[in-house]
Design a protein around this motif. Sequence first.
Motif, short mmCIF file in Angstrom:
data_model
loop_
_atom_site.label_atom_id
_atom_site.label_comp_id
_atom_site.label_asym_id
_atom_site.label_seq_id
_atom_site.Cartn_x
_atom_site.Cartn_y
_atom_site.Cartn_z
N SER A 45 -10.49 3.99 11.68
CA SER A 45 -9.07 3.64 11.86
C SER A 45 -8.33 3.68 10.53
O SER A 45 -7.21 4.18 10.45
N ARG A 46 -8.97 3.16 9.49
CA ARG A 46 -8.33 3.17 8.16
C ARG A 46 -8.14 4.59 7.66
O ARG A 46 -7.11 4.94 7.09
N LEU A 47 -9.15 5.44 7.89
CA LEU A 47 -9.03 6.85 7.50
C LEU A 47 -7.88 7.53 8.23
O LEU A 47 -7.09 8.26 7.63
N LEU A 48 -7.80 7.32 9.55
CA LEU A 48 -6.73 7.94 10.34
C LEU A 48 -5.35 7.48 9.89
O LEU A 48 -4.42 8.30 9.79
N MET A 49 -5.20 6.18 9.63
CA MET A 49 -3.89 5.67 9.20
C MET A 49 -3.47 6.32 7.88
O MET A 49 -2.34 6.77 7.74
N LEU A 50 -4.38 6.37 6.93
CA LEU A 50 -4.06 6.97 5.64
C LEU A 50 -3.81 8.47 5.76
O LEU A 50 -2.87 9.01 5.17
N ALA A 51 -4.64 9.15 6.54
CA ALA A 51 -4.48 10.60 6.70
C ALA A 51 -3.19 10.96 7.41
O ALA A 51 -2.67 12.07 7.26
N SER A 52 -2.63 10.03 8.18
CA SER A 52 -1.39 10.31 8.90
C SER A 52 -0.16 10.26 7.99
O SER A 52 0.92 10.70 8.39
N LEU A 53 -0.30 9.75 6.78
CA LEU A 53 0.83 9.69 5.85
C LEU A 53 1.12 11.09 5.30
O LEU A 53 0.22 11.77 4.83
N HIS A 96 0.84 -1.21 0.00
CA HIS A 96 0.00 0.00 0.00
C HIS A 96 0.87 1.25 0.00
O HIS A 96 0.62 2.20 -0.75
N LEU A 97 1.87 1.28 0.88
CA LEU A 97 2.71 2.47 1.01
C LEU A 97 3.44 2.78 -0.29
O LEU A 97 3.50 3.94 -0.71
N SER A 98 3.97 1.76 -0.93
CA SER A 98 4.67 1.95 -2.21
C SER A 98 3.70 2.47 -3.27
O SER A 98 4.00 3.44 -3.98
N TYR A 99 2.54 1.84 -3.36
CA TYR A 99 1.53 2.25 -4.34
C TYR A 99 1.12 3.71 -4.11
O TYR A 99 1.06 4.52 -5.05
N LEU A 100 0.84 4.08 -2.87
CA LEU A 100 0.39 5.44 -2.57
C LEU A 100 1.48 6.48 -2.80
O LEU A 100 1.21 7.58 -3.27
N MET A 101 2.74 6.13 -2.49
CA MET A 101 3.84 7.06 -2.76
C MET A 101 3.99 7.31 -4.26
O MET A 101 4.19 8.45 -4.70
N LYS A 102 3.87 6.24 -5.04
CA LYS A 102 3.96 6.38 -6.50
C LYS A 102 2.79 7.23 -7.01
O LYS A 102 2.99 8.10 -7.88
N ALA A 103 1.60 7.00 -6.48
CA ALA A 103 0.44 7.80 -6.89
C ALA A 103 0.66 9.26 -6.54
O ALA A 103 0.42 10.15 -7.36
N ALA A 104 1.14 9.53 -5.33
CA ALA A 104 1.38 10.91 -4.89
C ALA A 104 2.39 11.62 -5.78
O ALA A 104 2.28 12.83 -6.02
N SER A 105 3.35 10.87 -6.31
CA SER A 105 4.39 11.48 -7.15
C SER A 105 3.86 11.96 -8.50
O SER A 105 4.54 12.70 -9.21
N GLU A 157 -5.97 12.52 -16.93
CA GLU A 157 -5.28 11.32 -17.37
C GLU A 157 -5.55 10.17 -16.39
O GLU A 157 -5.93 10.40 -15.24
N VAL A 158 -5.34 8.96 -16.88
CA VAL A 158 -5.53 7.76 -16.06
C VAL A 158 -4.22 6.98 -16.10
O VAL A 158 -3.66 6.76 -17.17
N GLN A 159 -3.75 6.61 -14.92
CA GLN A 159 -2.48 5.89 -14.80
C GLN A 159 -2.70 4.60 -14.01
O GLN A 159 -3.56 4.55 -13.12
N THR A 160 -1.92 3.59 -14.32
CA THR A 160 -1.90 2.38 -13.51
C THR A 160 -0.51 2.23 -12.90
O THR A 160 0.49 2.66 -13.49
N ILE A 161 -0.48 1.62 -11.71
CA ILE A 161 0.77 1.45 -10.98
C ILE A 161 0.95 -0.02 -10.64
O ILE A 161 0.02 -0.67 -10.14
N VAL A 221 -0.21 12.18 1.80
CA VAL A 221 -1.65 12.15 1.56
C VAL A 221 -2.24 13.50 1.94
O VAL A 221 -2.00 14.01 3.03
N SER A 222 -3.00 14.09 1.03
CA SER A 222 -3.60 15.41 1.27
C SER A 222 -5.02 15.33 1.79
O SER A 222 -5.49 16.25 2.45
N GLY A 223 -5.72 14.25 1.44
CA GLY A 223 -7.10 14.13 1.90
C GLY A 223 -7.61 12.71 1.74
O GLY A 223 -7.20 11.99 0.83
N VAL A 224 -8.49 12.33 2.66
CA VAL A 224 -9.17 11.03 2.58
C VAL A 224 -10.66 11.26 2.77
O VAL A 224 -11.08 12.19 3.45
N ILE A 225 -11.43 10.40 2.13
CA ILE A 225 -12.88 10.49 2.22
C ILE A 225 -13.46 9.11 2.10
O ILE A 225 -13.01 8.30 1.29
N VAL A 226 -14.45 8.82 2.92
CA VAL A 226 -15.09 7.51 2.88
C VAL A 226 -16.27 7.56 1.91
O VAL A 226 -16.90 8.61 1.74
#
Length: 167
Positions: free
Chosen positions: A86-94, A47-56, A143-147, A97-102
């Motif tokens: 809990s999942r929202l807090l963990m993701l928002a703490s990275l 997850h962390l690798s995927y999200l870092m790549k997405a953020a880049s 654009e649409v990207q896959t990682i 990550v600029s924003g999370v929404i359920v």
Amino acid sequence: MIDTLELLAKEKIFSPDEIALKSALWKSEGQKIVFTNGVFDLLHIGHLSYLMKAASLGTKLIIGVNSDISVKRLKGENRPINAEYSRLLMLASLFYVSGVIVFNEDTPLALIMQVKPDVLVKGADYSIDTIVGAKEVLADGGEVQTIEFIDGYSSTKLIAKINTKNE
């Protein structure tokens, strides 16, 4: 410690109306909005690798997180392991990550339409023609990207490993 984390992370947890306004504000400031979504049940290195790549791929990363109700519909009664807050807090703490929404729906299409991301991201196990919201993002000039994922990491595999050790 948890109080500090919660206080800081809560600033990144948005309602649907708030995320639409925040996204529009960021775009007006010249920010490049990246959107992805998922369950993110047991956070792991994949997850962390995927999200870092997405953020880049932009300057602001917004993550749509499946609600507990939608996870149960999609993955079965034994999921999620971690509750949505809990999942929202963990993701928002990275930090990246600029924003999370359920979201409660089975797909994030309505949320994608509100955010209007510049870049829509999903894992490379999807093809662009099967990504929910791809058609709409492309039609809006985005654009649409896959990682690619890191092999061997998934919440499902992690849960199976835990269950095997507990038998």
